[in-house]
Design a protein around this motif. Structure first.
Motif, PDB file in Angstrom:
ATOM      1  N   ILE A  88       0.817  -1.218   0.000  1.00  0.00           N
ATOM      2  CA  ILE A  88       0.000   0.000   0.000  1.00  0.00           C
ATOM      3  C   ILE A  88       0.851   1.268   0.000  1.00  0.00           C
ATOM      4  N   ASN A  89       2.100   1.160   0.435  1.00  0.00           N
ATOM      5  CA  ASN A  89       3.029   2.290   0.318  1.00  0.00           C
ATOM      6  C   ASN A  89       4.458   1.761   0.227  1.00  0.00           C
ATOM      7  N   ASP A  90       5.396   2.661  -0.016  1.00  0.00           N
ATOM      8  CA  ASP A  90       6.784   2.241  -0.233  1.00  0.00           C
ATOM      9  C   ASP A  90       7.435   1.696   1.035  1.00  0.00           C
ATOM     10  N   GLU A  91       7.039   2.215   2.197  1.00  0.00           N
ATOM     11  CA  GLU A  91       7.624   1.717   3.443  1.00  0.00           C
ATOM     12  C   GLU A  91       7.339   0.223   3.605  1.00  0.00           C
ATOM     13  N   LEU A  92       6.099  -0.178   3.326  1.00  0.00           N
ATOM     14  CA  LEU A  92       5.736  -1.590   3.456  1.00  0.00           C
ATOM     15  C   LEU A  92       6.432  -2.420   2.387  1.00  0.00           C
ATOM     16  N   ALA A  93       6.596  -1.860   1.185  1.00  0.00           N
ATOM     17  CA  ALA A  93       7.306  -2.572   0.113  1.00  0.00           C
ATOM     18  C   ALA A  93       8.775  -2.776   0.476  1.00  0.00           C
ATOM     19  N   ILE A  94       9.369  -1.776   1.103  1.00  0.00           N
ATOM     20  CA  ILE A  94      10.763  -1.905   1.552  1.00  0.00           C
ATOM     21  C   ILE A  94      10.868  -3.015   2.598  1.00  0.00           C
ATOM     22  N   GLY A  95       9.848  -3.109   3.476  1.00  0.00           N
ATOM     23  CA  GLY A  95       9.826  -4.195   4.460  1.00  0.00           C
ATOM     24  C   GLY A  95       9.790  -5.556   3.794  1.00  0.00           C
ATOM     25  N   ALA A  96       9.012  -5.681   2.711  1.00  0.00           N
ATOM     26  CA  ALA A  96       8.936  -6.945   1.974  1.00  0.00           C
ATOM     27  C   ALA A  96      10.274  -7.285   1.324  1.00  0.00           C
ATOM     28  N   MET A  97      10.926  -6.293   0.737  1.00  0.00           N
ATOM     29  CA  MET A  97      12.229  -6.520   0.108  1.00  0.00           C
ATOM     30  C   MET A  97      13.276  -6.909   1.145  1.00  0.00           C
ATOM     31  N   THR A  98      13.220  -6.252   2.317  1.00  0.00           N
ATOM     32  CA  THR A  98      14.167  -6.571   3.390  1.00  0.00           C
ATOM     33  C   THR A  98      13.994  -8.016   3.854  1.00  0.00           C
ATOM     34  N   ALA A  99      12.734  -8.468   3.971  1.00  0.00           N
ATOM     35  CA  ALA A  99      12.446  -9.843   4.380  1.00  0.00           C
ATOM     36  C   ALA A  99      12.966 -10.842   3.350  1.00  0.00           C
ATOM     37  N   ALA A 100      12.715 -10.553   2.074  1.00  0.00           N
ATOM     38  CA  ALA A 100      13.172 -11.450   1.002  1.00  0.00           C
ATOM     39  C   ALA A 100      14.688 -11.592   1.010  1.00  0.00           C
ATOM     40  N   LYS A 101      15.376 -10.466   1.187  1.00  0.00           N
ATOM     41  CA  LYS A 101      16.847 -10.500   1.237  1.00  0.00           C
ATOM     42  C   LYS A 101      17.333 -11.307   2.431  1.00  0.00           C
ATOM     43  N   GLU A 102      16.656 -11.123   3.573  1.00  0.00           N
ATOM     44  CA  GLU A 102      17.047 -11.830   4.796  1.00  0.00           C
ATOM     45  C   GLU A 102      16.945 -13.346   4.618  1.00  0.00           C
ATOM     46  N   LEU A 103      15.989 -13.785   3.802  1.00  0.00           N
ATOM     47  CA  LEU A 103      15.786 -15.219   3.552  1.00  0.00           C
ATOM     48  C   LEU A 103      16.588 -15.716   2.345  1.00  0.00           C
ATOM     49  N   GLY A 104      17.389 -14.819   1.764  1.00  0.00           N
ATOM     50  CA  GLY A 104      18.236 -15.218   0.638  1.00  0.00           C
ATOM     51  C   GLY A 104      17.490 -15.394  -0.669  1.00  0.00           C
ATOM     52  N   LEU A 105      16.301 -14.798  -0.785  1.00  0.00           N
ATOM     53  CA  LEU A 105      15.515 -14.898  -2.016  1.00  0.00           C
ATOM     54  C   LEU A 105      15.924 -13.793  -2.992  1.00  0.00           C
ATOM     55  N   LYS A 106      16.012 -14.159  -4.279  1.00  0.00           N
ATOM     56  CA  LYS A 106      16.437 -13.195  -5.285  1.00  0.00           C
ATOM     57  C   LYS A 106      15.267 -12.321  -5.739  1.00  0.00           C
ATOM     58  N   ILE A 107      15.541 -10.997  -5.788  1.00  0.00           N
ATOM     59  CA  ILE A 107      14.555 -10.020  -6.268  1.00  0.00           C
ATOM     60  C   ILE A 107      15.037  -9.526  -7.635  1.00  0.00           C
ATOM     61  N   PRO A 108      14.248  -9.636  -8.691  1.00  0.00           N
ATOM     62  CA  PRO A 108      12.836 -10.012  -8.764  1.00  0.00           C
ATOM     63  C   PRO A 108      12.595 -11.480  -9.157  1.00  0.00           C
ATOM     64  N   ASP A 109      13.674 -12.257  -9.383  1.00  0.00           N
ATOM     65  CA  ASP A 109      13.508 -13.606  -9.944  1.00  0.00           C
ATOM     66  C   ASP A 109      12.605 -14.497  -9.095  1.00  0.00           C
ATOM     67  N   GLU A 110      12.816 -14.481  -7.769  1.00  0.00           N
ATOM     68  CA  GLU A 110      12.015 -15.338  -6.891  1.00  0.00           C
ATOM     69  C   GLU A 110      10.871 -14.580  -6.199  1.00  0.00           C
ATOM     70  N   VAL A 111      11.087 -13.294  -5.958  1.00  0.00           N
ATOM     71  CA  VAL A 111      10.052 -12.454  -5.352  1.00  0.00           C
ATOM     72  C   VAL A 111      10.082 -11.077  -6.031  1.00  0.00           C
ATOM     73  N   ALA A 112       8.972 -10.708  -6.661  1.00  0.00           N
ATOM     74  CA  ALA A 112       8.859  -9.366  -7.267  1.00  0.00           C
ATOM     75  C   ALA A 112       8.113  -8.454  -6.299  1.00  0.00           C
ATOM     76  N   VAL A 113       8.434  -7.162  -6.337  1.00  0.00           N
ATOM     77  CA  VAL A 113       7.831  -6.219  -5.388  1.00  0.00           C
ATOM     78  C   VAL A 113       7.456  -4.916  -6.101  1.00  0.00           C
ATOM     79  N   VAL A 114       6.243  -4.420  -5.793  1.00  0.00           N
ATOM     80  CA  VAL A 114       5.815  -3.085  -6.256  1.00  0.00           C
ATOM     81  C   VAL A 114       5.260  -2.323  -5.058  1.00  0.00           C
ATOM     82  N   GLY A 115       5.704  -1.098  -4.892  1.00  0.00           N
ATOM     83  CA  GLY A 115       5.227  -0.238  -3.802  1.00  0.00           C
ATOM     84  C   GLY A 115       4.255   0.818  -4.313  1.00  0.00           C
TER      85      GLY A 115
END
Length: 339
Positions: free
Chosen positions: A250-277
């Motif tokens: 719903i906003n960029d702050e929450l999208a940044i949280g999603a990207m931070t979580a994906a990185k923490e779990l070693g998931l590749k952005i955008p190949d394994e998890v795509a994100v739009v804020g």
């Protein structure tokens, strides 16, 4: 101890003339002799005399100021909105005073009361995430002070407002993720009572339905508007066996949280998890990878809100009618969703 401000009375006593003569001389009234006007203006300059804006407002019923209340003063979105408001205010010779509610309803009420006490000629406001009752908004209306809401508004309020086309913008963001191959799209949103959140939810669900995809309510997560809370919510979603392969926030702050979580779990952005804020904040541009987002055109939002307000303040025909101006939001595709 600080020196007391110089008053019209001080100037009158020094020149041995009346207060009313000084007042008119400062306004360059031709009824006062040129010699007296020059003497008064010269002394006023020497004494660094400044008119008392509150006293002027009381006398003229006009302060030439407007107040703006934003949820967060540090947000690049709200900063750009204020720039747009200031551009229009400058054209009318008005000053803009800005205060932040810090996402607290009590602070929002305090800011509104402060602006009313300062006799602002108009108020532009975006509701805090904690605002659930509207007595302070009704107070502005009851006092006859022109007002416009923007971005975060409520259907319960009969007030002119400027908003993004939230449902259409969310639809565009989610459609983009689906067309990039996403099969399970999580939605990070805020409290249910927030109108813009409900509208973005509509767009999210509409895009899924149009593409024949199931709406999985377990992929919709409500969280506080902080990176940390969004990160925790995203971690919980991403640790599931049937985890999401994309996030719309719903906003960029929450999208940044999603990207931070994906990185923490070693998931590749955008190949394994795509994100739009949503917002096109400064941080979204400088994230690694850069984050796709919806640009709400905040400067235009500010200009439109100010135009509505000045129409009311100038009592233009139809200005008192409740109006809603919709500002189009643009999808900015960056690395975080570019598959």
């Amino acid at each position: 101890m600080a020196n007391k401000p110089v008053t019209i009375k001080d100037i009158a006593e020094k020149l041995n003339i009346s207060v009313s003569t000084v007042s008119r001389a400062l306004k360059n009234n031709p009824e006062i002799s040129l010699q007296t006007r020059e003497a008064v203006q010269k002394l006023a300059k020497e004494l660094k005399y400044q008119p008392n804006p509150l006293a002027v407002a009381l006398k003229t019923q006009k302060s030439n100021t407007i107040g703006v209340v934003v949820p967060q003063i540090v947000s690049s979105f709200y900063a750009s909105v204020v720039k747009g408001i200031e551009q229009v205010a400058d054209e009318f010779g008005y000053q803009v005073f800005v205060s932040s509610s810090n996402e607290k309803m009590e602070k929002e009420e305090k800011n509104v009361n402060g602006f009313l006490n300062m006799r602002m000629d108009g108020i532009i406001l975006s509701l805090s995430r904690a605002t659930s009752t509207y007595d302070h908004i009704h107070k502005i209306q009851d006092m006859g002070v022109p007002m416009v809401l923007f971005d975060r508004t409520s259907k319960e309020l009969e007030v002119s407002k400027v908003v993004a086309d939230d449902a259409a913008a969310a639809h565009a963001a989610v459609t983009h993720l689906i067309e990039g191959g996403a099969k399970r799209i999580a939605f990070l949103t805020g409290p249910e009572y927030m109108l813009f959140g409900r509208n973005r939810m509509r767009g999210y669900k509409k895009a899924l339905k149009e593409k024949g995809m199931e709406i999985d309510e377990t992929l919709i997560s409500r969280c506080d508007f902080t990176v940390e809370d969004a990160k925790n919510a995203s971690l919980e979603l991403l640790k599931r066996s049937n985890r999401p392969d994309a996030f719309f926030a719903i906003n960029d702050e929450l999208a940044i949280g999603a990207m931070t979580a994906a990185k923490e779990l070693g998931l590749k952005i955008p190949d394994e998890v795509a994100v739009v804020g949503f917002s096109n904040s400064r941080r979204s541009r400088y994230m690694e990878p850069s984050m796709s987002t919806m640009d709400q055109n905040p400067k235009q939002v500010g200009r439109e809100a100010a135009k509505l307000l000045f129409d009311q303040m100038e009592d233009k025909p139809g200005a008192k009618d409740v109006k809603e101006v919709v500002v189009h939001a643009d999808l900015l595709v960056r690395t975080s969703s570019e598959r």
